[in-house]
Design an enzyme around this catalytic site. Structure first.
Site, short mmCIF file in Angstrom:
data_model
loop_
_atom_site.label_atom_id
_atom_site.label_comp_id
_atom_site.label_asym_id
_atom_site.label_seq_id
_atom_site.Cartn_x
_atom_site.Cartn_y
_atom_site.Cartn_z
N HIS A 1 37.28 30.96 42.26
CA HIS A 1 38.52 31.66 41.90
C HIS A 1 39.14 31.03 40.64
O HIS A 1 39.50 31.74 39.69
CB HIS A 1 39.50 31.60 43.08
CG HIS A 1 40.86 32.14 42.79
ND1 HIS A 1 41.25 33.40 43.18
CD2 HIS A 1 41.92 31.60 42.13
CE1 HIS A 1 42.50 33.60 42.79
NE2 HIS A 1 42.92 32.52 42.14
N GLU A 2 39.24 29.73 40.65
CA GLU A 2 39.88 29.06 39.51
C GLU A 2 39.03 29.19 38.24
O GLU A 2 39.54 29.44 37.16
CB GLU A 2 40.15 27.58 39.84
CG GLU A 2 41.09 27.36 41.04
CD GLU A 2 42.44 28.05 40.89
OE1 GLU A 2 42.88 28.28 39.75
OE2 GLU A 2 43.04 28.38 41.93
N HIS B 1 39.46 32.59 36.64
CA HIS B 1 40.65 32.71 35.77
C HIS B 1 40.29 32.26 34.35
O HIS B 1 40.66 32.90 33.38
CB HIS B 1 41.79 31.82 36.28
CG HIS B 1 42.65 32.42 37.34
ND1 HIS B 1 43.23 33.66 37.25
CD2 HIS B 1 43.07 31.90 38.53
CE1 HIS B 1 43.96 33.89 38.33
NE2 HIS B 1 43.87 32.85 39.13
N GLU C 1 45.01 37.86 39.78
CA GLU C 1 44.62 37.17 41.02
C GLU C 1 43.49 37.92 41.72
O GLU C 1 42.54 37.32 42.22
CB GLU C 1 45.82 37.05 41.97
CG GLU C 1 46.85 36.04 41.52
CD GLU C 1 46.25 34.67 41.23
OE1 GLU C 1 45.24 34.29 41.86
OE2 GLU C 1 46.77 33.99 40.34
ZN ZN Z 1 44.65 32.40 40.99
#
Ligand code: ZN
Length: 297
Positions: free
Chosen positions: A150-151, A154, A212
């Site tokens: 997830h990170e 981004h 997100e």
């Molecule tokens: Zn996030």
């Protein structure tokens, strides 16, 4: 916590982005199996990548040195650091298919001793994980991969760079990394505050719900290719919700919308599970169910 006033980009600038040749457009178009995404935002090029990465590098160095001084940097020899790095190292080789520049990034992974339930990946591939998220959520390796994915997503989708460009703080980038603060990277200032006592510049840019969502799905795509079960993403957010029944952890304040996110992930399992099955070299219907390590209500 002051929020930066979002500036509207002038019409002339936007118009200049409209004049993209087919060759350029083709270059930006990356054909993907797995999760489908839109081309990267053009606005982001207002912030030169090198400057962005340099600013991030300087910020990360400062964070590391402050954490070290406070004894909050978990040593490389610690089994927990080895575990976090092990998961990240399996994920990183799948990054360039999402962003070709990632081949040149100086990837770094560190574990910070802090109760914060959070993690981050700065532009240019500098990753930080807090012991709080590992311990409080009792992360399995698959769940850790969902977080790191997830990170990393981004950063690969350049959300921080896009936000920086859109908010008109490009001149600050030009003036130098020192003026920036961690905020441009979408990190909750409370995190860095706890760990490093830095921040104070007051510019806070949180990722949007769309960003997100994209980070969730792209993150699980990367994790699945690396051989981590994407269903762990759902377990992760259920654990997060359970934890949230007490005091709200920081990750939830920067990463809202648990139920919607779980539904989105569930809806994309038909795309994600084949990637995972392929990495395990088995048909999807032979994959064993995902089991986390705690009872999830
Ligand atoms: Zn996030």
């Amino acid at each position: 916590m002051k929020k930066l006033k979002h500036l509207t980009l002038c019409a002339a600038l936007l118009a200049s982005f409209a004049g993209v040749t087919p060759a350029q457009a083709q270059k930006e178009q990356v054909v993907q199996d797995g999760i489908a995404v839109k081309p990267l935002s053009r606005v982001r090029v207002l912030v030169p990548e090198e400057q962005m990465n340099e600013a991030a590098a300087q910020q990360y160095r400062e964070m590391l040195s402050q954490a070290q001084q406070k004894g909050a940097l978990v040593p490389a020899t610690d089994p927990q650091t080895k575990r976090v790095r092990g998961v990240a190292q399996r994920i990183i080789p799948y990054a360039p298919r999402w962003n070709a520049n990632a081949k040149k990034w100086n990837w770094e992974v560190n574990l910070f001793d802090s109760p914060q339930v959070n993690a981050f990946c700065m532009p240019g591939g500098r990753i930080g994980v807090f012991t709080g998220i590992v311990n409080q959520l009792k992360l399995t390796d698959d769940e850790m991969a969902a977080i790191i994915g997830h990170e990393v997503a981004h950063a690969l989708r350049e959300h921080g760079r896009e936000r920086t460009a859109k908010s008109g703080i490009t001149s600050m980038v030009a003036r130098g990394a020192g003026a920036l603060g961690a905020a441009i990277f979408g990190i909750d200032p409370n995190i860095t505050n706890t760990v490093t006592g830095m921040i104070g510049q007051g510019v806070v840019l949180k990722f949007s719900r769309d960003e997100e969502r994209e980070a969730d799905l792209v993150g699980l795509d990367i994790a699945a290719r690396a051989g981590y079960d994407p269903r762990a993403g759902i377990a992760l957010w259920r654990k997060m919700a359970m934890l949230n029944k007490g005091a709200p952890p920081e990750f939830l304040s920067t990463h809202p919308g648990g139920e919607t996110r779980i539904r989105d992930m569930e809806e994309h399992m038909n795309v994600l599970l084949p990637l995972y099955a392929r990495s395990k070299n088995v048909p999807v219907n032979r994959l064993p169910p995902y089991r986390t390590n705690v009872a999830i209500r």
